[in-house]
Design an enzyme around this catalytic site. Structure first.
Site, PDB file in Angstrom:
ATOM      1  N   HIS A  65      37.544 -36.039 -19.495  1.00 14.73           N
ATOM      2  CA  HIS A  65      37.853 -36.804 -18.289  1.00 14.73           C
ATOM      3  C   HIS A  65      37.957 -38.294 -18.519  1.00 14.73           C
ATOM      4  CE1 HIS A  65      36.579 -33.826 -15.037  1.00 14.73           C
ATOM      5  NE2 HIS A  65      37.860 -34.033 -15.014  1.00 14.73           N
TER       6      HIS A  65
ATOM      7  N   GLU B 259      52.191 -23.632 -27.514  1.00 19.14           N
ATOM      8  CA  GLU B 259      51.058 -24.383 -28.058  1.00 19.14           C
ATOM      9  C   GLU B 259      50.176 -23.554 -28.986  1.00 19.14           C
ATOM     10  OE1 GLU B 259      48.735 -26.066 -24.851  1.00 19.14           O
ATOM     11  OE2 GLU B 259      48.981 -24.303 -23.590  1.00 19.14           O
TER      12      GLU B 259
ATOM     13  N   ASP C  20      47.363 -28.734 -28.620  1.00 21.17           N
ATOM     14  CA  ASP C  20      46.813 -27.445 -29.036  1.00 21.17           C
ATOM     15  C   ASP C  20      47.566 -26.877 -30.232  1.00 21.17           C
ATOM     16  OD1 ASP C  20      44.523 -26.784 -27.510  1.00 21.17           O
ATOM     17  OD2 ASP C  20      45.795 -26.641 -25.741  1.00 21.17           O
TER      18      ASP C  20
ATOM     19  N   CYS D  32      55.188 -32.258 -24.490  1.00 22.54           N
ATOM     20  CA  CYS D  32      54.297 -32.898 -23.525  1.00 22.54           C
ATOM     21  C   CYS D  32      52.908 -33.181 -24.091  1.00 22.54           C
ATOM     22  CB  CYS D  32      54.179 -32.072 -22.248  1.00 22.54           C
ATOM     23  SG  CYS D  32      53.365 -30.498 -22.503  1.00 22.54           S
TER      24      CYS D  32
HETATM   25  C1  PEP Z   1      48.708 -29.679 -25.285  1.00 22.49           C
HETATM   26  O1  PEP Z   1      47.951 -28.791 -25.673  1.00 22.49           O
HETATM   27  O2  PEP Z   1      49.448 -30.329 -26.042  1.00 22.49           O
HETATM   28  C2  PEP Z   1      48.767 -30.042 -23.851  1.00 22.49           C
HETATM   29  C3  PEP Z   1      49.664 -30.886 -23.406  1.00 22.49           C
HETATM   30  O3  PEP Z   1      47.850 -29.504 -23.029  1.00 22.49           O
HETATM   31  P1  PEP Z   1      46.320 -29.946 -22.946  1.00 22.49           P
HETATM   32  O4  PEP Z   1      46.177 -31.235 -23.701  1.00 22.49           O
HETATM   33  O5  PEP Z   1      46.020 -30.070 -21.512  1.00 22.49           O
HETATM   34  O6  PEP Z   1      45.629 -28.806 -23.616  1.00 22.49           O
HETATM   35 MG    MG Z   2      47.077 -27.360 -24.304  1.00 24.33          MG
END
Ligand code: PEP
Ligand code: MG
Length: 757
Positions: free
Chosen positions: A365, A606, A630, A677
């Site tokens: 967070h 991912e 991930d 992303c």
């Molecule tokens: C990722 O895994 O790259 C992602 C964008 O999701 P998070 O960081 O929320 O796991």
């Molecule tokens: Mg992720």
């Protein structure tokens, strides 16, 4: 042996500084091994010496004054070979060097083992014997185990001992202690540490100058009196049910509380310049340590009682409601073992220049909020000496995840220069806000923002984002104490969709589990990253999933800019099942008369299995979004939150780049758009490689938008393709980064590299 080891490690863990820790180590080891001497040499790589830092047996006056130049003596042999050296007569060794000041002429037997932490030789642990003696195999094994166990404790004590509490009142301390953590939010912050700590946690209480010495002493006495009354009441209430010896425990508590040694010691520390809570922490730790060192198990247990009393007194001190906290410094750097989003929100924004926390990860967070606020942050700095940092000057390097405690002039000046360059760069980038992200050879790459909190929607809008590429819906779930209802969720999603309409907003379905727990939905697993998380949970709980899907679609009524995204897909059947539930939610709403259009559906790529099946996935959905956070973790088998292996975590690893390239090609073969992303999308260096791969859009934290846009507007896609071809054949992430950075520099974008380095 294990017991001895555990006790020594425990004792060292409680040491107030490095010197004290080392003194404990040498004393205990000499005892346990029945040696004549035990010493610790610590390696100083700046001055190229192994310095005698503690000894039990040699001349104590030599500590800190005697050293062996690196390369000299048998101690250097141990450090160089990183292996134990066991000699029955050390003076016979060709590299032996006699040091008169230590009085070591009497010793023959020598056993030295290296102290290694994260591949770095911290020093050498040595035992000596007067007689000629070759140490037995089990003794060598013991010392090696001891050194391995102690390396972490020494590294920690080295970091925490860098600040000497006696010098706290504004004078200089050991300059330049560097604390390593994880890069939580980019930027450089230079300011004064302000320590936040949770209530009733004695160890987390910082040292702090008392605002008023007399008032602190009065508050202390009142707190002790309250605890005395409490203990007496408890004793009376339960005493009738106890035998005499058990009742004696309560009497012992009262005695401890009444003892002048406790009260006097705390008062003395208050008078010496610490506030009541800090003085209490120091005194309780000191007294508990005395008990912990006792041989008799019953007496050792008493250390716990003292700590318990300390906590009770602290609670009273805290509940008197006095805000002894000094006002926030003009340039506050918020520091704590665990900084929560609410603690962060307490500091006025104009005073907050950086955040440092001992726990947490880039996806915690506090890091996400810091990024949204544009405040540099270092998280997961496990060796943070929080108790002794208050009021000290810090330089926080949010790019590399480093904190400089009482920085030297050189370090401060260098970072001030970097911060100035950064400010100029950001000001220069302001002008790009309304310009499209388009390469000089005419390729448009829409840049979207990642979001998860309503508070970062406004900056995304003003920062020039062309939509939201990833809205992490778990955050609204995490900051509540129950699952939000359908209408509650609809309102949250509506705000985001409305704010950006007609631009696209990608809402990701709930991705909890792993490192994102819900307090009201506990999941206890040995291996949560490979466990019940993301789509696995929502497919197992269609009642939760359907509520969320309906809320999302209802929120988009009349807007038509919603996109749905599924996290953590590892099987094609999960896509099919999720698709069925999306269709069902849509049909329910449409037949109920809602004015909604079927939103495009996307899948996050991912995990490695999704990479290899990305073409089949692309065939089933409307778009793909690569979650590099991930994906990097699962491809490289490196926990994205573990500071110990953070050096291995790099999205520019050629294997990760090959995987991304493969996904983009597969998506395009099926005529589908593919975006990125993960955090990688916000790194201008990585953006060149992604551009070369033909990525269709990028989504990142809003603070990264201007830099990435600048890179895209200055690098031709055709050139990026040429660089990519070279990069994909490289051996490692470091070579990839070098080449990509050079490409940016050659394009006149060196500022991006320096600020982001
Ligand atoms: C990722 O895994 O790259 C992602 C964008 O999701 P998070 O960081 O929320 O796991
Ligand atoms: Mg992720």
């Amino acid at each position: 042996m294990l017991d001895v080891l555990r006790r020594i490690v425990q004792e060292v863990g409680g040491a107030r500084d490095l010197e004290h820790a080392l003194t404990i180590i040498v004393k205990r080891i000499k005892q346990v091994m029945a040696a004549d001497v035990c010493s610790v040499y610590l390696s100083d790589y700046t001055l190229q010496r192994h310095v005698l830092m503690a000894t039990d047996g040699l001349n104590p006056a030599a500590v800190g004054h005697v050293w062996l130049t690196m390369g000299e003596g048998v101690v250097s042999v141990v450090a160089e070979t990183a292996e134990p050296l066991n000699l029955d007569n050390a003076p016979d060794h060709p590299r032996y060097r006699f040091v008169a000041e230590t009085g070591e002429e009497y010793y023959h037997g020598f056993l030295g083992v290296p102290i290694i932490h994260h591949r770095r030789i911290l020093g050498v642990l040595v035992v000596r014997q007067r007689d000629s003696r070759k140490f037995a195999e089990d003794e060598v094994a013991f010392l090696v185990t001891m050194a391995a166990q102690l390396a972490g404790a020494i590294a920690h004590a080295e970091a925490s001992g860098g600040v000497n509490p006696v010098q706290r009142a504004g004078t200089s301390t050991v300059a330049g202690t560097i604390l390593e953590g994880l890069a939580g939010a980019p930027g450089v912050g230079i300011g004064t540490a302000f320590v936040m700590y949770p209530p009733a946690d004695l160890d987390a209480v910082p040292d702090r100058p008392p605002a008023n010495v007399d008032a602190e002493i009065i508050a202390l006495k009142a707190a002790v009196a309250t605890v005395q009354a409490e203990i007496q009441m408890l004793g009376e209430r339960i005493g009738a049910h106890l035998r005499a010896e058990e009742r004696a425990l309560f009497d012992a508590y009262s005695l401890m509380l009444n003892s002048e040694s406790l009260m006097d010691a705390v008062v003395e520390r208050i008078r010496a310049g610490n506030w009541a809570s800090g003085a209490l922490r120091e005194t309780i730790n000191e007294q508990a340590r005395v008990f912990e060192q006792m041989e008799e198990p019953y007496l050792r247990e008493r250390a716990q009682d003292i700590r318990d009393l300390g906590r009770r007194i602290l609670v009273c001190l805290q509940s008197t409601g006095r805000r002894s906290a000094p006002p926030y410094p003009e340039r506050t750097i918020l520091v704590g073992e665990e900084i929560s989003a609410t603690m962060l929100a307490e500091v006025p924004r104009e005073k907050l220049v950086a955040v440092v926390s001992a726990s947490g990860s880039r996806s915690s967070h506090v890091a996400i909020l810091a990024r949204a606020l544009g405040v540099p942050a270092v998280v997961g700095a496990t060796d943070l000496p929080t108790g002794r940092m208050e009021g000290h000057e810090l330089v926080v390097d949010g790019y590399r995840g480093r904190v400089f405690l009482d920085p030297s002039d050189v370090v401060r000046n260098e970072y001030m220069r970097l911060a100035r360059e950064e400010a100029v760069l950001v000001a220069g980038l302001e002008g790009l806000k309304d310009l499209p992200a388009e390469t000089p050879d005419g390729v448009r790459i829409p840049l979207y923002a990642n979001s998860g909190l309503i508070s970062d929607v406004a900056p995304s809008l003003t920062g020039g984002a062309e939509g939201i590429g990833l809205y992490r819906t778990e955050f609204p779930f995490m900051i509540r104490d129950r699952f939000p209802g359908e209408e509650e969720q609809r309102r949250i999603y509506r705000q985001v969709l409305e704010a950006f309409a007609p631009r696209p907003v990608v809402l990701r379905t709930l991705d909890v589990g792993g490192d994102k727990p819900l307090s009201y939905f506990p999941i206890t697993e040995d291996n949560p990253f490979l466990g019940w998380r993301g789509i696995r949970i929502t497919l197992d709980h269609p009642e939760i999933f359907l509520v969320q899907l309906r809320a999302m679609m209802r929120a988009s009524a009349g807007l038509g800019n919603l996109r749905l995204l599924l996290p953590m897909i590892t099987q094609l059947s999960e896509v099919d099942e999720a698709r069925r539930l999306v269709d069902r939610a849509y049909q329910e709403l449409v037949s109920g008369g809602e004015n909604i259009v079927m939103p495009p559906l996307g899948v996050m790529i991912e995990v490695p299995s999704a990479v290899y099946q990305s073409e089949q996935i692309a065939r089933r959905v409307d778009f793909l979004s690569i979650g590099t956070n991930d994906l990097t973790q699962y491809l490289l088998a490196v926990d994205r939150n573990n500071a110990r292996v953070a050096g291995l975590y790099d999205a520019l690893h050629p294997a990760v780049l090959c995987a991304i390239n493969q996904v983009i090609e597969a998506g395009h073969r099926q005529g589908k758009l593919v975006g990125v992303c993960g955090e990688m999308a916000g790194d201008p260096v990585a953006a060149i490689a992604l551009l070369g791969m033909g990525v269709d859009h990028l989504s990142m934290s809003v603070a990264s938008l201007p830099r990435v846009k600048w890179a895209i507007r200055n690098i031709r896609r055709d050139d990026a393709k040429i660089v990519l071809a070279e990069v994909l054949g490289m051996d490692d992430a470091a070579s990839v980064r070098n080449l990509l950075e050079k490409t940016l520099e050659d394009a006149g974008l060196g500022g991006l590299v320096r600020a982001g380095a």
